[in-house]
Design an enzyme around this catalytic site. Structure first.
Site, PDB file in Angstrom:
ATOM      1  N   CYS A  63      28.903 -18.581 -10.992  1.00  0.00           N
ATOM      2  CA  CYS A  63      29.014 -19.347  -9.752  1.00  0.00           C
ATOM      3  C   CYS A  63      29.788 -20.654  -9.964  1.00  0.00           C
ATOM      4  CB  CYS A  63      27.631 -19.565  -9.137  1.00  0.00           C
ATOM      5  SG  CYS A  63      27.705 -19.882  -7.359  1.00  0.00           S
TER       6      CYS A  63
ATOM      7  N   HIS B 107      25.818 -13.972  -8.495  1.00  0.00           N
ATOM      8  CA  HIS B 107      24.642 -14.199  -9.342  1.00  0.00           C
ATOM      9  C   HIS B 107      24.105 -12.887  -9.909  1.00  0.00           C
ATOM     10  CE1 HIS B 107      23.602 -18.521  -8.809  1.00  0.00           C
ATOM     11  NE2 HIS B 107      24.435 -18.383  -7.791  1.00  0.00           N
TER      12      HIS B 107
ATOM     13  N   GLU C 169      21.909 -12.426 -12.151  1.00  0.00           N
ATOM     14  CA  GLU C 169      20.462 -12.456 -12.413  1.00  0.00           C
ATOM     15  C   GLU C 169      19.655 -12.099 -11.172  1.00  0.00           C
ATOM     16  OE1 GLU C 169      21.046 -16.116 -10.211  1.00  0.00           O
ATOM     17  OE2 GLU C 169      22.220 -15.116 -11.759  1.00  0.00           O
TER      18      GLU C 169
END
Length: 367
Positions: free
Chosen positions: A258, A344, A346
């Site tokens: 990001c 993202h 994760e």
């Protein structure tokens, strides 16, 4: 549970548009950049994501608050980072038996002001057309003119450096100190789940404050460098760009997510720009140009990197593109063991399609 009568609240946009609704959270006034998240779940993770610092979030899903909050398990940082929240229906009761409490109480303790009972579909369509702008919410001042005047005090997100505010102020370690791999994390607003993804892969992390010079990161003798997500304008962060330039010169593996993706781009000579509307949600389609596979991704960003400059760069290639608007979602250096993605991997919340990127980084450090 008996529903209590809620006071009125106003939402005033920077262009003078006014929405009337009902108060949620703390009775008060809050201003910031308005943005919308299209995720249908994971509101607590969204509110505690440091990348949302200084913003007022519209939740586009119809009902918010109905499963309550968990004080630790679903927090991505040490507390709420948004300035305010806007939704259609706000539930002051919750049904999840494992919850620690209601979202209303959670907001009140954190001093978060919000508004509900407005047509968020119409509001989002309006912002998509007009573009991102500042706004102000109040449940104590119900005069639109007075709120519009007060809104002038809220700074524009363009040009704002916010990472040093949300970053850890003291370095800390996470994981097994005896692990074979060590990663130095430059904390620009890192989410807890990112650190967990490294720890779960046997990586020992040391998380450094945003303004830590490269020499201090290198002194820890890591096997690789991770440049975290975070809030604000990447162009206002020359200190982080310089750190990444020096990390690249070390020829050790480097991974950015990001804001970290944008900082790697700037360190490579590629500029960034503020988007008409950012990408925020759990359902953004991205194509991996290396494998040809498509991923459903979790996203939260209002800035992007220049596609033209990436295409013209001799040592940078595009690895991922957004299938909605063709913006750059991933790059890698041809001359260095460095790569980054705009989204993202994760998740938390969101799909797990992109977890392989952590494995890719671990493989690079093991080579």
């Amino acid at each position: 549970m008996k529903h209590t009568k809620q006071p009125e609240a106003l939402l005033v946009l920077q262009d003078g548009t006014v929405y009337r609704g009902l108060a949620l959270g703390k009775i008060g006034t809050a201003g910031g950049e308005i943005c919308f998240n299209t995720g249908m779940t994971g509101y607590q993770e969204i509110y505690t994501d440091p990348s949302y610092y200084g913003q007022i979030v519209i939740n586009t899903t119809s009902h918010i608050g109905n499963y309550g909050v968990l004080n630790n398990a679903e927090q991505e940082s040490n507390g709420i980072k948004i300035r305010g929240m806007v939704c259609n229906f706000f539930s002051d009761i919750h049904s999840r038996y494992t919850a620690d409490g209601s979202l209303q109480d959670y907001f009140e303790r954190a001093g978060i002001v919000g508004i509900h009972g407005i047509d968020t579909r119409q509001l989002v369509r309006y912002i998509r057309s007009k573009g991102v702008m500042n706004c102000i919410i109040s449940s104590e001042i119900l005069d639109p003119a007075a709120l519009l005047a007060k809104l002038q005090e809220v700074p524009d997100m363009a040009g704002l450096e916010l990472s040093s505010i949300v970053s850890t102020q003291e370095a800390y370690e996470s994981g097994d100190p005896e692990a074979d791999l060590r990663v130095a994390v430059l904390d620009l607003g890192v989410k807890k789940s990112i650190i967990s993804n490294f720890n779960n892969r046997g990586v020992f992390c040391k998380v450094f404050p945003a303004r830590t010079p490269y020499s201090e990161l290198a002194e820890w003798k890591p096997n690789g460098y991770f440049i975290a997500n975070g809030p604000g304008d990447p162009a206002a962060m020359p200190y982080a760009v310089e750190t990444v330039k020096q990390a690249l010169d070390s020829d050790k593996p480097l991974f950015g997510i990001c804001l970290g993706h944008q900082i790697l781009s700037l360190a490579s000579g590629i500029s960034t720009y503020k988007m008409h509307n950012g990408h925020r949600g759990l359902n953004h389609p991205v194509k991996n140009l290396i494998t040809g596979h498509c991923e459903v991704t979790s996203q939260n960003h209002g800035f992007a990197v220049s596609a033209d400059e990436v295409q013209d760069h001799a040592n940078v290639e595009v690895t991922h593109v957004n299938l909605n608007d063709k913006t750059i979602e991933g790059i890698r250096r041809k001359d260095k063991p460095a790569f980054s993605v705009q989204y993202h991997p994760e998740s938390s919340p969101g799909p797990h399609d992109s977890h392989y990127l952590f494995d890719q980084f671990v493989d690079m450090m093991n080579e």
